[in-house]
Motif scaffolding. Sequence first.
Motif, PDB file in Angstrom:
ATOM      1  N   GLU A 117       0.826  -1.209   0.000  1.00 30.05           N
ATOM      2  CA  GLU A 117       0.000   0.000   0.000  1.00 30.05           C
ATOM      3  C   GLU A 117       0.859   1.258   0.000  1.00 30.05           C
ATOM      4  N   LYS A 118       2.073   1.161   0.521  1.00 29.81           N
ATOM      5  CA  LYS A 118       2.991   2.298   0.548  1.00 29.81           C
ATOM      6  C   LYS A 118       3.832   2.384  -0.721  1.00 29.81           C
ATOM      7  N   GLY A 119       3.602   1.489  -1.680  1.00 27.80           N
ATOM      8  CA  GLY A 119       4.291   1.546  -2.959  1.00 27.80           C
ATOM      9  C   GLY A 119       5.535   0.679  -3.078  1.00 27.80           C
ATOM     10  N   TYR A 120       5.781  -0.170  -2.113  1.00 28.06           N
ATOM     11  CA  TYR A 120       6.935  -1.066  -2.163  1.00 28.06           C
ATOM     12  C   TYR A 120       6.566  -2.368  -2.873  1.00 28.06           C
ATOM     13  N   SER A 121       7.568  -3.029  -3.431  1.00 23.89           N
ATOM     14  CA  SER A 121       7.404  -4.384  -3.953  1.00 23.89           C
ATOM     15  C   SER A 121       7.902  -5.331  -2.867  1.00 23.89           C
ATOM     16  N   VAL A 122       7.096  -6.356  -2.557  1.00 26.29           N
ATOM     17  CA  VAL A 122       7.437  -7.264  -1.469  1.00 26.29           C
ATOM     18  C   VAL A 122       7.409  -8.698  -1.980  1.00 26.29           C
ATOM     19  N   TYR A 123       8.435  -9.458  -1.629  1.00 24.12           N
ATOM     20  CA  TYR A 123       8.550 -10.856  -2.010  1.00 24.12           C
ATOM     21  C   TYR A 123       8.853 -11.667  -0.751  1.00 24.12           C
ATOM     22  N   MET A 124       8.110 -12.752  -0.520  1.00 21.98           N
ATOM     23  CA  MET A 124       8.313 -13.585   0.657  1.00 21.98           C
ATOM     24  C   MET A 124       8.459 -15.039   0.242  1.00 21.98           C
ATOM     25  N   ARG A 125       9.353 -15.752   0.926  1.00 19.11           N
ATOM     26  CA  ARG A 125       9.486 -17.185   0.693  1.00 19.11           C
ATOM     27  C   ARG A 125       9.952 -17.867   1.972  1.00 19.11           C
ATOM     28  N   GLU A 126       9.736 -19.177   2.040  1.00 22.08           N
ATOM     29  CA  GLU A 126      10.219 -19.980   3.154  1.00 22.08           C
ATOM     30  C   GLU A 126      11.614 -20.493   2.818  1.00 22.08           C
ATOM     31  N   VAL A 127      12.502 -20.429   3.786  1.00 20.45           N
ATOM     32  CA  VAL A 127      13.864 -20.927   3.618  1.00 20.45           C
ATOM     33  C   VAL A 127      14.063 -22.069   4.606  1.00 20.45           C
ATOM     34  N   LYS A 128      14.318 -23.259   4.099  1.00 20.84           N
ATOM     35  CA  LYS A 128      14.568 -24.434   4.944  1.00 20.84           C
ATOM     36  C   LYS A 128      16.035 -24.441   5.345  1.00 20.84           C
ATOM     37  N   TYR A 129      16.305 -24.722   6.627  1.00 21.81           N
ATOM     38  CA  TYR A 129      17.688 -24.808   7.081  1.00 21.81           C
ATOM     39  C   TYR A 129      18.005 -26.175   7.677  1.00 21.81           C
ATOM     40  N   GLY A 130      17.075 -27.115   7.555  1.00 20.16           N
ATOM     41  CA  GLY A 130      17.285 -28.469   8.057  1.00 20.16           C
ATOM     42  C   GLY A 130      16.366 -29.436   7.334  1.00 20.16           C
ATOM     43  N   LEU A 131      16.432 -30.688   7.713  1.00 18.82           N
ATOM     44  CA  LEU A 131      15.617 -31.708   7.058  1.00 18.82           C
ATOM     45  C   LEU A 131      14.207 -31.811   7.623  1.00 18.82           C
ATOM     46  N   ASP A 132      13.997 -31.366   8.846  1.00 20.31           N
ATOM     47  CA  ASP A 132      12.689 -31.414   9.476  1.00 20.31           C
ATOM     48  C   ASP A 132      11.757 -30.371   8.855  1.00 20.31           C
ATOM     49  N   ASP A 133      10.472 -30.688   8.771  1.00 22.69           N
ATOM     50  CA  ASP A 133       9.506 -29.748   8.192  1.00 22.69           C
ATOM     51  C   ASP A 133       9.372 -28.465   8.996  1.00 22.69           C
ATOM     52  N   ASN A 134       9.701 -28.503  10.287  1.00 21.20           N
ATOM     53  CA  ASN A 134       9.583 -27.321  11.141  1.00 21.20           C
ATOM     54  C   ASN A 134      10.848 -26.475  11.178  1.00 21.20           C
ATOM     55  N   GLU A 135      11.826 -26.818  10.388  1.00 18.73           N
ATOM     56  CA  GLU A 135      13.084 -26.068  10.370  1.00 18.73           C
ATOM     57  C   GLU A 135      13.111 -25.134   9.173  1.00 18.73           C
ATOM     58  N   PHE A 136      12.459 -23.988   9.355  1.00 22.29           N
ATOM     59  CA  PHE A 136      12.414 -22.994   8.294  1.00 22.29           C
ATOM     60  C   PHE A 136      12.263 -21.605   8.892  1.00 22.29           C
ATOM     61  N   ILE A 137      12.590 -20.602   8.092  1.00 20.99           N
ATOM     62  CA  ILE A 137      12.354 -19.202   8.429  1.00 20.99           C
ATOM     63  C   ILE A 137      11.735 -18.547   7.205  1.00 20.99           C
ATOM     64  N   TYR A 138      11.199 -17.361   7.392  1.00 19.07           N
ATOM     65  CA  TYR A 138      10.638 -16.595   6.281  1.00 19.07           C
ATOM     66  C   TYR A 138      11.644 -15.536   5.852  1.00 19.07           C
ATOM     67  N   GLU A 139      11.877 -15.442   4.562  1.00 16.82           N
ATOM     68  CA  GLU A 139      12.747 -14.417   4.000  1.00 16.82           C
ATOM     69  C   GLU A 139      11.846 -13.425   3.266  1.00 16.82           C
ATOM     70  N   VAL A 140      11.961 -12.146   3.633  1.00 17.44           N
ATOM     71  CA  VAL A 140      11.112 -11.115   3.040  1.00 17.44           C
ATOM     72  C   VAL A 140      11.997 -10.033   2.421  1.00 17.44           C
ATOM     73  N   HIS A 141      11.774  -9.773   1.141  1.00 18.41           N
ATOM     74  CA  HIS A 141      12.468  -8.698   0.415  1.00 18.41           C
ATOM     75  C   HIS A 141      11.480  -7.552   0.266  1.00 18.41           C
ATOM     76  N   ILE A 142      11.879  -6.362   0.687  1.00 20.14           N
ATOM     77  CA  ILE A 142      11.047  -5.162   0.537  1.00 20.14           C
ATOM     78  C   ILE A 142      11.846  -4.164  -0.283  1.00 20.14           C
ATOM     79  N   ILE A 143      11.360  -3.897  -1.480  1.00 21.64           N
ATOM     80  CA  ILE A 143      12.108  -3.062  -2.433  1.00 21.64           C
ATOM     81  C   ILE A 143      11.288  -1.833  -2.808  1.00 21.64           C
ATOM     82  N   ALA A 144      11.934  -0.671  -2.778  1.00 19.91           N
ATOM     83  CA  ALA A 144      11.249   0.586  -3.118  1.00 19.91           C
ATOM     84  C   ALA A 144      11.075   0.729  -4.603  1.00 19.91           C
TER      85      ALA A 144
END
Length: 79
Positions: free
Chosen positions: A52-79
């Motif tokens: 809404e503020k005019g930024y482009s936003v991209y989000m994805r899950e990044v796995k850091y292990g073999l377990d399904d619960n081993e992930f973080i969210y990576e968010v790119h916010i670009i003007a």
Amino acid sequence: MKLKLARTTLKAKPKTIELKKLEEELASRSIFYFDKDNSHKELKELIEYFEEKGYSVYMREVKYGLDDNEFIYEVHIIA
């Protein structure tokens, strides 16, 4: 709105950040990592807020292990 940043170690507690503070940090960086404890709804609200503020936003899950619960969210916010 408060969001939890990604943990720095597996046993650490995630630190929180306010949406306004996140917006201030956009001047110095555009990639943020969020903890898996954030709800999908909260992250969708984050995306909508910046789009809404005019930024482009991209989000994805990044796995850091073999377990399904081993992930973080990576968010790119670009003007």
